[in-house]
Scaffold this motif. Structure first.
Motif, short mmCIF file in Angstrom:
data_model
loop_
_atom_site.label_atom_id
_atom_site.label_comp_id
_atom_site.label_asym_id
_atom_site.label_seq_id
_atom_site.Cartn_x
_atom_site.Cartn_y
_atom_site.Cartn_z
N MET A 248 0.83 -1.20 0.00
CA MET A 248 0.00 0.00 0.00
C MET A 248 0.87 1.26 0.00
N GLU A 254 -3.52 5.12 1.43
CA GLU A 254 -3.70 4.93 2.87
C GLU A 254 -4.03 3.47 3.15
N ASN A 255 -3.62 3.00 4.32
CA ASN A 255 -3.74 1.57 4.62
C ASN A 255 -4.33 1.36 5.99
N SER A 256 -5.28 0.41 6.09
CA SER A 256 -5.76 -0.04 7.39
C SER A 256 -4.87 -1.19 7.82
N ASP A 261 -8.65 -3.57 3.05
CA ASP A 261 -8.97 -2.48 2.14
C ASP A 261 -9.19 -3.03 0.74
N LEU A 268 -7.95 3.47 -4.09
CA LEU A 268 -8.53 2.91 -2.89
C LEU A 268 -10.02 3.22 -2.89
N SER A 271 -12.17 1.18 2.69
CA SER A 271 -11.18 0.93 3.75
C SER A 271 -11.82 0.19 4.92
N ASP A 272 -11.01 -0.67 5.54
CA ASP A 272 -11.39 -1.35 6.78
C ASP A 272 -12.79 -1.97 6.68
N CYS A 273 -12.96 -2.82 5.68
CA CYS A 273 -14.29 -3.35 5.34
C CYS A 273 -14.72 -4.49 6.26
#
Length: 371
Positions: A248, A254-256, A261, A268, A271-273
């Protein structure tokens, strides 16, 4: 003489995993997870372990209701109920009370289902005074007192009940700060040790952290190799962990760190699904899942990424699992297999066997995936 098995189930362990809550410590989080559609899984996973003991001479001592009695009676075991939870849902205080009662009841081993928080409660109550074995049912499992899978717990218990020689060893109990975990920070503490059956083909190791300073160049190579072969038509589900985070970072997205993600055409898109969100986003679309292993343990499915549901994994298919890891992490396993623990035993078998693990720029090794 019957094998006297103590049983404690944390009914709401792991509720937060599929709905991206990173845990289930506390009644408020459990209620939130249930409201989001999470389904309790601790009893189901304990059932898998106990079914291996049906027909053997086992007497179960446990706590009332969903903490053990319901399941023990349903499976036909001789059952003695020693007490009941003070509230519904049960709390850490109930786990402590049950463990202390089982300690004085003279059981041969305590089987418990939960995560690291449950292990902490059991450790506080019994320390290393009696053998224990955990059925992994939580989101975060860093402690070394859990079986690799519920099936492994059943197989190990069968050895004990049949009187096979099984060594014992003290293993660490660790737990994460869930609030920090939800903010993407991993903060684990040592809380004590408990005595567990020391058959390492069945018991997971304490999670190891990789030395990022030594491996940063390798991570860059893994990331560059992945980005080079990305297809703009494919939906990429980016799993948790620092190795995936390096990809990422290479993409500038941006990364969770501790979530899942979704990327499509270099962007992206989510996110944070949760598990439900991932199913909806990928319906009818070409999809690839990018995952890494937990250092020291080897799990690629079922630890910290419960959002990757069995339904999703079946839909995507084994051929679209893209596993990334440094050779250092693989070598640290000392030949132990990678582990899948999807909650669906048939799927776990389908995902086992040799699988490519991407270890650098255009560099991959075949590594065994077990159950």
């Amino acid at each position: 003489m019957s094998f006297r098995l103590g049983l404690i189930i944390n009914p709401y362990a792991g509720l937060g995993g599929s709905v991206a809550l990173k845990g289930s410590d506390g009644a408020d989080v459990a209620a939130q997870a249930l409201a989001l559609g999470a389904e309790p899984r601790a009893e189901k996973r304990t059932r898998t372990a106990l079914e291996a003991l049906q027909g053997l001479d086992v007497c179960i001592k446990t706590w009332a209701g969903p903490m053990g009695a319901f399941l023990a009676h349903e499976l036909g075991f001789a059952t003695e109920v020693l007490g009941a939870p003070a509230s519904d849902p049960s709390t850490a205080k109930d786990t402590l009370a049950a463990a202390r009662q089982l300690k004085t009841a003279g059981v041969d081993l305590i089987l418990f289902a939960g995560g690291d928080g449950t292990a902490r409660n059991i450790c506080e109550a019994v320390e290393d005074s009696i053998p224990v074995l955990g059925v992994p049912a939580g989101v975060k499992i860093h402690s070394g007192v859990y079986a690799l899978t519920p099936q492994a717990a059943g197989e190990l218990l069968t050895l004990l009940v049949k009187g096979e020689l099984v060594s014992l060893a003290n293993e660490e109990v660790r737990d994460l700060d869930e609030n920090a975990y939800r903010e993407g920070r991993v903060s684990a503490r040592f809380f004590g040790e408990m005595c567990v059956p020391a058959e390492h083909q069945y018991i997971q190791h304490v999670k190891n952290a990789s030395n990022r300073e030594e491996e940063v160049l390798v991570l860059d190579e893994i990331a560059a190799g992945f980005v080079e072969q990305m297809d703009p038509d494919i939906y990429y589900l980016m799993g948790s962990g620092s190795t995936v985070a390096a990809i990422m970072e290479e993409l500038g997205l941006e990364n969770s760190l501790l979530g899942v993600d979704v990327i499509h055409d270099g962007e992206l898109i989510a996110s944070d699904c949760t598990a439900a969100e991932l199913l909806a986003l990928t319906e009818g679309k070409p999809t690839r899942i990018v995952i890494t292993l937990i250092g020291g343990q080897g799990h690629i499915i079922g630890r910290g990424n419960q959002q990757l549901s069995a339904e999703l994994l079946r839909r995507v298919g084994r051929e679209n699992l893209y596993v990334v890891a440094t050779r250092t992490k693989l070598n640290a396993l000392e030949g132990r297999p990678l582990i899948v623990d999807s909650g669906d035993p048939e799927l776990d078998v389908e995902l086992s066997g040799l699988m490519p693990v991407n270890t650098g720029y255009r560099d991959a090794v075949l590594y065994r995936v077990g159950r």
